[in-house]
Enzyme design. Structure first.
Site, PDB file in Angstrom:
ATOM      1  N   ASP A  13      10.061  10.117   5.208  1.00 14.98           N
ATOM      2  CA  ASP A  13       8.922   9.207   5.132  1.00 14.98           C
ATOM      3  C   ASP A  13       9.087   8.050   6.128  1.00 14.98           C
ATOM      4  O   ASP A  13      10.166   7.440   6.196  1.00 14.98           O
ATOM      5  CB  ASP A  13       8.874   8.649   3.701  1.00 14.98           C
ATOM      6  CG  ASP A  13       7.626   7.863   3.403  1.00 14.98           C
ATOM      7  OD1 ASP A  13       6.542   8.466   3.441  1.00 14.98           O
ATOM      8  OD2 ASP A  13       7.729   6.655   3.124  1.00 14.98           O
TER       9      ASP A  13
ATOM     10  N   GLU B  61       8.118  11.868   9.412  1.00 18.07           N
ATOM     11  CA  GLU B  61       6.808  11.247   9.528  1.00 18.07           C
ATOM     12  C   GLU B  61       6.976  10.054  10.457  1.00 18.07           C
ATOM     13  O   GLU B  61       7.513   9.020  10.072  1.00 18.07           O
ATOM     14  CB  GLU B  61       6.289  10.777   8.168  1.00 18.07           C
ATOM     15  CG  GLU B  61       4.865  10.263   8.279  1.00 18.07           C
ATOM     16  CD  GLU B  61       4.461   9.311   7.157  1.00 18.07           C
ATOM     17  OE1 GLU B  61       3.266   9.196   6.897  1.00 18.07           O
ATOM     18  OE2 GLU B  61       5.344   8.664   6.579  1.00 18.07           O
TER      19      GLU B  61
HETATM   20  O1  TEU Z   1       2.920   7.064   4.686  1.00 11.81           O
HETATM   21  C1  TEU Z   1       3.089   6.173   5.759  1.00 11.81           C
HETATM   22  C2  TEU Z   1       1.884   5.724   6.413  1.00 11.81           C
HETATM   23  O2  TEU Z   1       2.024   5.069   7.415  1.00 11.81           O
HETATM   24  C3  TEU Z   1       0.558   6.073   5.821  1.00 11.81           C
HETATM   25  O3  TEU Z   1       0.601   5.908   4.454  1.00 11.81           O
HETATM   26  C4  TEU Z   1      -0.562   5.234   6.327  1.00 11.81           C
HETATM   27  O4  TEU Z   1      -0.222   3.876   6.292  1.00 11.81           O
HETATM   28  C5  TEU Z   1      -1.748   5.441   5.456  1.00 11.81           C
HETATM   29  O5  TEU Z   1      -2.078   6.814   5.497  1.00 11.81           O
HETATM   30  C6  TEU Z   1      -2.945   4.692   5.958  1.00 11.81           C
HETATM   31  O6  TEU Z   1      -4.007   5.076   5.126  1.00 11.81           O
HETATM   32  C7  TEU Z   1       4.016   7.378   3.918  1.00 11.81           C
HETATM   33  C8  TEU Z   1       3.595   8.235   2.751  1.00 11.81           C
HETATM   34  O7  TEU Z   1       3.060   9.434   3.241  1.00 11.81           O
HETATM   35  C9  TEU Z   1       2.646   7.464   1.892  1.00 11.81           C
HETATM   36  O8  TEU Z   1       2.150   8.220   0.823  1.00 11.81           O
HETATM   37  C10 TEU Z   1       3.372   6.247   1.370  1.00 11.81           C
HETATM   38  O9  TEU Z   1       2.471   5.445   0.656  1.00 11.81           O
HETATM   39  C11 TEU Z   1       3.989   5.441   2.495  1.00 11.81           C
HETATM   40  O10 TEU Z   1       4.695   6.239   3.428  1.00 11.81           O
HETATM   41  C12 TEU Z   1       4.999   4.466   1.941  1.00 11.81           C
HETATM   42  O11 TEU Z   1       6.105   5.175   1.476  1.00 11.81           O
END
Ligand code: TEU
Length: 537
Positions: free
Chosen positions: A208, A263
């Site tokens: 993540d 990610e």
């Molecule tokens: O997501 C990181 C992220 O940058 C996205 O959530 C982005 O900010 C968001 O889609 C904008 O709408 C990851 C995970 O996939 C997410 O579910 C988490 O909330 C986030 O990290 C924090 O851990």
């Protein structure tokens, strides 16, 4: 691992991944929240679909401020989802079916309830104080810099902690303090969490916001022209690469081709490409422009060109994603853009399904590893969540609606009296459920199954080179070549048929059509509206 074939090509280059958001996949204990036993109960369905690997979003102990992306114990299963023994059984059963299991790893931040943070917040002298990022207030009392948190773009990425008189950094929610990877003890502790799961037999990790584990130690302001962009989409510093190299060494030291897909939430494919290093950092990295691309030929052509141009020279392997748990599903996105003045909703829905089908063919025939988000194989759209049922601080509930399994009243989600599913079920559950679509060869589910099977039976669609082919306006075409085997994929992004006979493909064998379960044997040269076709030379 029983049932999993060993080949010269790493499995994660050939695999089709399936993302499971466990809260919404399948529930076995009637509390309205999916669980690990629910995943285990449906492994046969996933094997039938033909996917090779599962990525399971977080199921670790968590107060659920961000539904599991706020971890309070990296090495245990939250009781909501089951327990470690249940996880072990899930992995054993998945492996027996030839399915790899990749789990989410959240290295950028913990929960405020993680014992490390609880101790860090207890005093400035605590042994864990330096495990997080603390700064003194500036003279005027404002946060230490202008970084903006995700979700609420008016909010600072800092919270003032009254009891100890300092600010702590959080690129996400206040309940998700950022770990300080400059502290060697953090690196060691987080490496241990990887070892814990590798020792339990997982095949890898989806990491993540992994580009967040390095930060500029000076914590400089983001430039004014980037105002309003969350810092997590801007954070791109050299030290992260050396940390990823150490993680890669740790993972590669394990037998059995373990892997990490990161990610890297940076919106430039060129920037993302650097996180593969020289085959010594991430094995794979998500590339998000296609996740945001509208259903337009030129936008998709640009996404494909960018991926090939940025990744191919490095020998880095692309990934493709249409939807995930953070963004509106692609059918919903295409639905919105499909609307034409005066059209009835049924026509719009039909067109968005045609687009989603063509996109599925694209996803599964591009060069790179495809990730299918649970429910896309049913052609789901996002749920419209009434205000009193909205729960996510990031407004992402719609794409997380529970999966309908069958045509019964509760669609496979029986709940105890007085309880309900944690979010309303996905829309059109009477037709968009697994049982109904499994019985219908014309369904989206069967299209995914056919496309995955076609891919598996056609090595050039997996490992072949990918070269663009000039095609009529509003369409895109590319050629996949491996040795003397060649396929061409054609996609029409428009609402009217297009004659492609000048491409000289008419008469070729048709391997796959997005909207027809029993395609004619030979390509006519005409692409239907919002249709994708794969032909073999
Ligand atoms: O997501 C990181 C992220 O940058 C996205 O959530 C982005 O900010 C968001 O889609 C904008 O709408 C990851 C995970 O996939 C997410 O579910 C988490 O909330 C986030 O990290 C924090 O851990």
């Amino acid at each position: 691992m029983a049932g999993v074939p060993v080949t010269a090509v790493p499995w994660w280059k050939e695999a089709v991944f399936y993302q499971i958001y466990p809260r919404s996949f399948a529930d076995t204990d009637g509390d309205g929240v999916g669980d690990l036993a629910g995943i285990r109960a449906h492994l046969n369905d996933l094997a039938w679909l033909g996917v090779d690997a599962l990525w399971i979003s977080p199921f670790f102990r968590s107060p659920m401020a961000d539904f599991g992306y706020d971890v309070s114990d990296y090495c245990d299963v939250d009781p909501l989802f089951g327990d470690l023994a249940g996880f072990d059984s899930l992995v054993a059963d998945a492996h027996a079916l030839g399915l790899r299991v990749v789990i989410d790893w959240v290295p950028n931040h913990t929960s405020v309830e993680h014992p490390w943070f609880v101790d860090a917040a207890s005093s400035r002298d605590s042994g864990h104080r330096n495990w997080y990022v603390w700064r003194d207030p500036s003279p005027d009392g404002s946060p230490p810099n202008n970084w903006v948190a995700a979700f609420d773009l008016t909010a600072a990425a800092w919270t003032f902690h009254e009891p100890t008189g300092q600010w702590y950094l959080h690129l996400f929610e206040e309940a998700q303090p950022d770990l300080n990877w400059d502290e060697p003890a953090v690196v060691e502790a987080m490496h241990d969490t990887l070892r814990f799961w590798l020792d339990r037999g997982v095949d890898g990790f989806r990491a993540d916001v992994v580009h967040g584990i390095g930060k500029d130690p000076a914590l400089p302001d983001d430039p004014p022209e980037e105002a309003g962009i969350p810092h997590c989409a801007l954070n791109d510093v050299p030290v992260t690469h050396e940390r990823l190299r150490a993680i890669r060494r740790l993972i590669d030291a394990y037998p059995g081709e373990r892997m990490m897909v990161g990610e890297v939430f940076l919106l430039s494919t060129d920037a993302v490409a650097t996180y593969y290093g020289h085959d010594d950092e991430l094995h794979l990295a998500f590339n998000f422009p296609p996740l945001f691309a509208p259903w337009l030929a030129d936008r998709w052509t640009a996404c494909i060109d960018d991926a090939e141009r940025s990744l191919e020279p490095r020998g880095a392997w692309p990934t493709w994603v249409l939807s995930n748990h953070d963004n509106p599903r692609h059918r919903t996105r295409y639905d919105r853009s499909a609307a034409r003045a005066g059209e009835d909703p049924a026509t719009i829905l039909r067109r968005s399904e045609a687009r989603a089908r063509a996109a599925a063919v694209l996803l599964l025939t591009l060069r790179g590893t495809p990730f299918v988000y649970q429910g896309d194989e049913l052609g789901l759209v996002d749920a419209d969540i009434p205000a009193d049922r909205q729960v996510d601080p990031g407004g992402r509930d719609g794409c997380r609606a529970p999966l309908p399994w069958d045509g019964s009243d509760d669609h496979g989600w029986p709940t105890a009296p007085g309880t309900t599913t944690w979010l309303p079920l996905a829309p059109e559950a009477d037709i968009r459920n697994r049982v109904a679509q499994r019985d219908d060869p014309r369904s989206v589910l069967h299209l995914y199954r056919r496309a995955i099977a076609t891919r598996r039976a056609t090595p050039e669609l997996v490992l072949g080179s990918c070269t663009p082919v000039a095609s009529p306006e509003g369409t895109l075409a590319f050629r996949r070549v491996l040795g003397d085997a060649t396929c061409t994929v054609l996609v029409n992004f428009g609402g009217d048929p297009v004659d492609t006979t000048p491409l000289g493909l008419a008469g070729l064998e048709v391997l796959l059509v997005s909207d027809d379960p029993a395609p004619v044997a030979r390509f006519s040269g005409v692409l239907g509206a919002d249709q994708a076709v794969v032909v073999r030379h």
